[in-house]
Design an enzyme around this catalytic site. Structure first.
Site, PDB file in Angstrom:
ATOM      1  N   GLY A 622      -3.085  -1.866  15.456  1.00 58.39           N
ATOM      2  CA  GLY A 622      -3.686  -3.137  15.063  1.00 58.39           C
ATOM      3  C   GLY A 622      -4.023  -3.157  13.596  1.00 58.39           C
ATOM      4  O   GLY A 622      -3.964  -2.126  12.900  1.00 58.39           O
ATOM      5  N   GLN A 623      -4.380  -4.340  13.114  1.00 62.20           N
ATOM      6  CA  GLN A 623      -4.759  -4.506  11.715  1.00 62.20           C
ATOM      7  C   GLN A 623      -5.625  -5.746  11.582  1.00 62.20           C
ATOM      8  O   GLN A 623      -5.394  -6.753  12.241  1.00 62.20           O
ATOM      9  CB  GLN A 623      -3.524  -4.639  10.811  1.00 62.20           C
ATOM     10  CG  GLN A 623      -3.862  -4.705   9.324  1.00 62.20           C
ATOM     11  CD  GLN A 623      -2.631  -4.535   8.451  1.00 62.20           C
ATOM     12  OE1 GLN A 623      -1.525  -4.349   8.962  1.00 62.20           O
ATOM     13  NE2 GLN A 623      -2.814  -4.566   7.147  1.00 62.20           N
ATOM     14  N   GLY A 625      -8.891  -7.683   8.686  1.00 60.60           N
ATOM     15  CA  GLY A 625      -9.326  -7.797   7.309  1.00 60.60           C
ATOM     16  C   GLY A 625      -9.961  -6.531   6.774  1.00 60.60           C
ATOM     17  O   GLY A 625      -9.952  -6.282   5.562  1.00 60.60           O
ATOM     18  N   TYR A 626     -10.495  -5.708   7.666  1.00 58.02           N
ATOM     19  CA  TYR A 626     -11.148  -4.464   7.252  1.00 58.02           C
ATOM     20  C   TYR A 626     -10.144  -3.359   6.956  1.00 58.02           C
ATOM     21  O   TYR A 626     -10.419  -2.428   6.211  1.00 58.02           O
ATOM     22  CB  TYR A 626     -12.087  -3.985   8.363  1.00 58.02           C
ATOM     23  CG  TYR A 626     -11.401  -3.923   9.702  1.00 58.02           C
ATOM     24  CD1 TYR A 626     -11.488  -5.007  10.576  1.00 58.02           C
ATOM     25  CD2 TYR A 626     -10.627  -2.839  10.078  1.00 58.02           C
ATOM     26  CE1 TYR A 626     -10.835  -4.987  11.787  1.00 58.02           C
ATOM     27  CE2 TYR A 626      -9.958  -2.817  11.282  1.00 58.02           C
ATOM     28  CZ  TYR A 626     -10.072  -3.888  12.139  1.00 58.02           C
ATOM     29  OH  TYR A 626      -9.415  -3.876  13.330  1.00 58.02           O
ATOM     30  N   GLY A 627      -8.984  -3.399   7.593  1.00 51.22           N
ATOM     31  CA  GLY A 627      -8.009  -2.336   7.446  1.00 51.22           C
ATOM     32  C   GLY A 627      -7.163  -2.192   8.703  1.00 51.22           C
ATOM     33  O   GLY A 627      -6.861  -3.175   9.373  1.00 51.22           O
ATOM     34  N   LYS A 628      -6.803  -0.964   9.055  1.00 51.76           N
ATOM     35  CA  LYS A 628      -5.883  -0.734  10.164  1.00 51.76           C
ATOM     36  C   LYS A 628      -6.557   0.053  11.286  1.00 51.76           C
ATOM     37  O   LYS A 628      -7.508   0.793  11.053  1.00 51.76           O
ATOM     38  CB  LYS A 628      -4.647   0.031   9.662  1.00 51.76           C
ATOM     39  CG  LYS A 628      -3.837  -0.738   8.614  1.00 51.76           C
ATOM     40  CD  LYS A 628      -2.663   0.074   8.101  1.00 51.76           C
ATOM     41  CE  LYS A 628      -1.871  -0.722   7.064  1.00 51.76           C
ATOM     42  NZ  LYS A 628      -0.733   0.040   6.520  1.00 51.76           N
ATOM     43  N   VAL A 629      -6.019  -0.114  12.493  1.00 48.55           N
ATOM     44  CA  VAL A 629      -6.504   0.619  13.666  1.00 48.55           C
ATOM     45  C   VAL A 629      -5.371   1.497  14.182  1.00 48.55           C
ATOM     46  O   VAL A 629      -4.234   1.034  14.334  1.00 48.55           O
ATOM     47  CB  VAL A 629      -6.973  -0.348  14.780  1.00 48.55           C
ATOM     48  CG1 VAL A 629      -7.458   0.447  15.996  1.00 48.55           C
ATOM     49  CG2 VAL A 629      -8.078  -1.251  14.265  1.00 48.55           C
ATOM     50  N   LYS A 643     -10.593   3.122  13.594  1.00 48.41           N
ATOM     51  CA  LYS A 643     -10.566   1.981  12.677  1.00 48.41           C
ATOM     52  C   LYS A 643     -10.785   2.515  11.264  1.00 48.41           C
ATOM     53  O   LYS A 643     -11.869   2.950  10.908  1.00 48.41           O
ATOM     54  CB  LYS A 643     -11.645   0.965  13.049  1.00 48.41           C
ATOM     55  CG  LYS A 643     -11.627  -0.272  12.167  1.00 48.41           C
ATOM     56  CD  LYS A 643     -12.414  -1.431  12.759  1.00 48.41           C
ATOM     57  CE  LYS A 643     -13.907  -1.210  12.674  1.00 48.41           C
ATOM     58  NZ  LYS A 643     -14.665  -2.406  13.110  1.00 48.41           N
ATOM     59  N   ASP A 739     -20.500 -12.211  15.994  1.00 52.63           N
ATOM     60  CA  ASP A 739     -19.060 -12.352  15.779  1.00 52.63           C
ATOM     61  C   ASP A 739     -18.307 -12.248  17.104  1.00 52.63           C
ATOM     62  O   ASP A 739     -17.315 -11.529  17.224  1.00 52.63           O
ATOM     63  CB  ASP A 739     -18.561 -11.293  14.800  1.00 52.63           C
ATOM     64  CG  ASP A 739     -17.207 -11.660  14.183  1.00 52.63           C
ATOM     65  OD1 ASP A 739     -16.832 -12.858  14.247  1.00 52.63           O
ATOM     66  OD2 ASP A 739     -16.535 -10.770  13.641  1.00 52.63           O
TER      67      ASP A 739
END
Length: 944
Positions: A622-623, A625-629, A643, A739
């Site tokens: 996954g990806q 706004g914070y970065g990638k998983v 994460k 959120d």
């Protein structure tokens, strides 16, 4: 260390020293281009010091204003200038001949400055050039022949200057050129017939020049020409070649005020023709009776010497906006058939200007609808206006194309004043403050006379071209200018509070690189200004050179590398020569926020690298706004989700710490468990239990192989509500998630729903000294558009009902499969409208298959009550959970004590009603197997 090893290290040091020195030397701009840029700078007058950073450093590595370089060196080992973009920088002076030394440049942009002098012939040496953009200056002198030998030129824009002399015949060699925009100059002579050889030309704009001679018949041979615009030239004595009727691809033919004579040619074979302007000439004879294209919006034959009657072929043209035949010698009757069979809706209108002709009769009572303007002043028929009851049509008028503002403002509280915040009038939630980009934009050759009916189409065209949502574009105003050209003032709003720097650059590049696809109806455009406002410092300080971090490090190392540093590096590599992974762990440093929490493991960077095979792309799941998983496997065999934030981000260290601190003490079967974290220099990672079935949003996508059935969706709703209820009532102290969204509800291997991502969460209010608990937390608005509580938006007061609103949106997603915001539509509004109109089942997700309609009705009603604008109108989370549980219980034959450890559900199913509640709810049969139980299938019973 032995002598042999010392000798080996010394040799390696020597080799690496040479390598770094050579590498450092390679990562600079070609010296000849540096010299050229300095000469270009010296030839310009820069009153506002826009190019102040051109006085020091390297152009490519020091981010000189307007300079973009290639991402890597070419075969010669140097960096090269790819773009020189100096749009509207208040520059004057001259264009330096040294521009020709930028031989790798693709875009040369000096639009909308005050540069004078001539266009240097040396620009013809830039063989890579694709866009030559110098319009809107004060350039003079002739066009250099050398420009005709640019093999890759796509667009030449020299319009709105003072350029004189003929169009060079060498321009017939520009085999890749699609756009000749040379209007509004003093270009003279005859149009070279050789231009007809151009295989790719789409737009030939030579209007408002001093062209003479005859119109070349050969222009009809252009294979792809869409717009031929030659207004306001002097082709005295020339007629319009009959061959122009063979220009099969033509969309617009504009030959206004060209001193043309002869007849109007038959243009009926041009099947796509949308705009015809032959006005202000000396054309004679009758108007051809053959029918024009159904696409036609504008026919202007005014101010000629045309005779005969108005042909009936002008009737039933479905898109006609303006038919101008005034100031001719037309006779006969006023043809009411032109408007009788026309259907005009909304803001569509039709102008029929027949003034100052010899029309003497009317065939029937003139009674055009309100949105048809009929002008008959100056015709003999008006002598009997009172008897014929046509006085209103016999008044002299000049009809102007409408302009103005398009969006009304709503009353909103003031936005913050620290940046250029504004309320986006189109945002799905009212009064959302964000910082827009402002731009001046002009359609240079639109294919219509009235923009209003095309406004929505334009919004769709521009936002789809820019990859934005409809609600992110506001057309503040539009105004018709001489040409006719349509000038607009636009605002582009971010989908959050701010655009990030890369998004601003992407949007700017889309405009300045002409990467937005051409439109048949809107024609070519030009960017008049691109106002960065509050984004200015961000963009000006952001690198556009395309140089990677490695390249910059290489430059520094090349300059400072010494034997001692290299020896240390080599020693480190030797000590780690047996490591399976060559990625050196980062140096441990103190966390920016101290993180030492019992029960949560502190992982090293090396452990994370080992778990993910060096963060291999094959392990990425996954990806955001914070970065990638990444999917990782720890040393003990535990499968985890890691994460990994982009360096220096993770939405800020505060949110990183918040999630660790909160999840370390939250333990519930419907909340994702935190296993550990990694917090080393420039690296922040969170390690969670792995959720094998991804997010809820993944399973609501049309691309999902096994769509969720109703009972499974209800289980997910129940689990989500249970997890949030725990946060609100059982956590100590209680927590507001802030959120809640479909991507933050994850599903494990048994499809148990678990709420995730607590980076934005806030602790609920605590009792004050008198034991009173405040009703809200005052905080900056954060969250995801489409899920945000409107009252929280307006007041900045966060409550437990804010999470209720967000969960209500998730419930609507479960019911419809829709996104919260899609193509300018808001899910709450869409479902509310369908519910109130009795069409509720028309928006239910068809992928869900059969469902019990009574349960659907109650679930929709609950979801909409959760999404009420007013906080007090929403149920509490306890009430939400209780109602979802009751819906679960009333689902026919469902287990009344649902177990979160199994995926077996049962109950009646019905075929979805086709339109409304009145459509009934017949039951259908369905077999049950292990596979469809997991998908949420429920068995049937005998119809009641």
């Amino acid at each position: 260390m032995s002598g042999a090893k010392i000798f080996l290290c010394g040799a390696v040091v020597a080799v690496l020293s040479c390598f770094f020195v050579q590498f450092a030397g390679a990562q600079i701009t070609d010296p000849s281009e540096v010299t050229a840029l300095k000469a270009i700078r010296n030839s310009l007058i820069d009153p506002f010091n826009e190019l102040k950073n051109w006085d020091s450093g390297d152009p490519c590595t020091s981010e000189w204003t307007g300079i973009t370089c290639y991402n890597s060196t070419l075969s010669d080992g140097y960096l090269h200038v790819q773009e020189l973009q100096l749009l509207k920088r208040n520059l004057s002076g001259n264009l330096s001949p040294e521009l020709g030394q930028l031989s790798y440049m693709k875009i040369l942009d000096f639009m909308w400055n005050k540069i004078n002098g001539s266009i240097p012939k040396e620009i013809g040496n830039i063989t890579a050039l694709e866009l030559l953009l110098v319009n809107g200056n004060q350039l003079s002198g002739p066009l250099p022949e050398e420009l005709g030998y640019l093999p890759n030129l796509n667009r030449i824009q020299i319009d709105q200057n003072h350029i004189s002399g003929p169009v060079p015949k060498s321009f017939a060699n520009l085999n890749k050129t699609k756009h000749f925009h040379m209007n509004n100059n003093s270009i003279s002579g005859q149009i070279p017939s050789e231009l007809s050889r151009l295989p790719e030309l789409l737009h030939l704009l030579l209007d408002n020049n001093n062209l003479t001679g005859s119109l070349p018949p050969e222009l009809s041979r252009f294979p792809k020409l869409l717009i031929l615009q030659l207004d306001n030239n002097n082709f005295s004595g020339s007629s319009i070649p009959a061959s122009y009727g063979n220009m099969a691809q033509l969309l617009k033919l504009s030959l206004r005020n060209c001193s043309l004579q002869g007849a109007v040619p038959d243009l009926s074979r041009i099947q796509q023709l949308g705009y015809l302007d032959l006005s202000q000439n000396r054309l004679t004879g009758s108007i051809p009776s053959s029918r024009l294209s159904d696409n036609i919006t504008t026919i202007d034959l005014s101010n000629n010497l045309l005779s005969g009657s108005i042909p009936s072929s002008f009737s039933d043209l479905p898109h006609l906006q303006r038919l101008s035949l005034e100031n001719n010698k037309l006779n006969g009757s006023v043809p009411s058939t032109i408007w009788e069979n026309v259907t005009l809706t909304g803001n569509e209108s039709l102008i029929l200007d027949f003034q100052n002709n010899s029309l003497a009769n009317i065939t029937s009572a003139l009674n055009p609808p309100a949105n048809v303007t009929l002008l008959l002043y100056g015709n003999p028929v008006c002598a009997n206006a009172n008897q014929l009851n046509i006085v209103e049509f016999c008044q002299p008028q000049i009809v102007q194309a409408p302009g103005g503002s398009t969006n009304s403002k709503i009353s909103c509280p003031p936005c913050p004043t620290d940046l250029d915040y504004e309320n986006n009038p189109l945002y799905p939630i009212p009064c959302f403050c964000s910082v827009p980009l402002a731009l001046g934009y002009r359609l240079k050759s639109p294919g219509f006379s009235d923009f209003r009916p095309y406004e929505h189409s334009f919004e769709e065209y521009l936002t789809s071209g820019l990859l934005l949502y409809l609600y992110q574009l506001e057309i503040v105003s539009f105004l018709w200018e001489e040409g006719p050209r349509l000038r607009m003032y636009l605002k582009l709003f971010p989908n959050a509070t701010l655009f990030n720097a890369s998004e601003v650059r992407r949007i700017q590049d889309m405009f300045t690189g002409w990467l937005i696809p051409d439109s048949d109806i809107f024609g070519p455009y030009e960017l008049l200004n691109f106002t960065l406002g509050s984004y200015g410092p961000v963009i000006s300080n952001a690198s556009r050179s395309g140089l990677g971090t490695g390249a910059m490090v290489g430059i520094v190392l090349g300059a400072v590398a010494g034997a001692a540093t290299l020896s240390a590096v080599i020693t480190m590599l030797i000590l780690r020569r047996h490591s399976k992974y060559r990625l050196v762990p980062k140096k441990r440093t103190l966390s920016r926020i101290p993180v030492k929490i019992d029960g949560v493991k502190d992982f090293t960077f090396e452990e994370m690298a080992l778990a993910t095979n060096n963060f291999s792309s094959s392990t990425q799941v996954g990806q955001g706004g914070y970065g990638k998983v990444y999917r990782g496997v720890l040393a003990d065999g535990t499968v985890v989700a890691i994460k990994r934030a982009q360096q220096g981000s993770l939405q800020g260290s505060k949110e990183f710490f918040t999630e660790i601190e909160l999840l370390s003490r939250l333990h519930h079967r419907n909340l994702v468990s935190l296993i550990g974290y990694c917090d080393e220099e420039d690296e922040q990672m969170l390690v969670y239990e792995f959720m094998a079935n991804g997010s809820l949003r993944d399973h609501l996508s049309a691309r999902c192989k096994e769509p969720l059935k109703f009972s499974m969706r209800l289980r997910i709703a129940l689990g989500s509500a249970r997890g949030i209820l725990y946060l609100h009532t059982e956590a100590d102290p209680p927590i507001f998630h802030r959120d809640i969204k479909a991507t933050n509800i994850l599903l494990d291997s048994k499809f148990i729903a678990k709420v995730a991502d607590f980076g934005l969460s806030r602790l609920a209010p605590v009792p004050d000294t008198e034991g009173t608990v405040p009703a809200h937390v005052s905080t900056v608005v954060k969250g995801t558009p489409g899920y945000l509580d409107p009252e929280y938006f307006l007041t900045h007061k966060l409550t437990d009902k804010s999470d209720v609103y967000s969960l209500g949106v998730v419930f609507l997603e479960l019911l419809t499969g829709m996104h919260p915001i899609s193509h300018g539509k808001n899910i709450v509004r869409e479902v509310t409208t369908a519910y109130q109109s009795g069409m509720m089942f028309s928006v239910i997700d068809s992928l869900m298959g059969s469902y019990p309609s009574e349960c659907i009705e109650k679930f929709v009603s609950l979801a909409l009550r959760c999404c009420q604008d007013e906080t007090d109108a929403r149920p509490s989370m306890a009430e939400v959970f209780r109602e979802v549980e009751n819906i679960w219980r009333m689902t026919p034959e469902v287990d009344v004590t649902p177990s979160e450890s199994t995926a077996t559900d049962a109950g009646k199913t019905v075929t979805p009603p086709s339109s409304s509640l009145a459509a009934g709810n017949p039951y259908v049969s369905s077999d049950v197997s292990g596979s469809n139980l997991l998908s949420g299938a429920i068995p049937t019973i005998t119809p009641r």
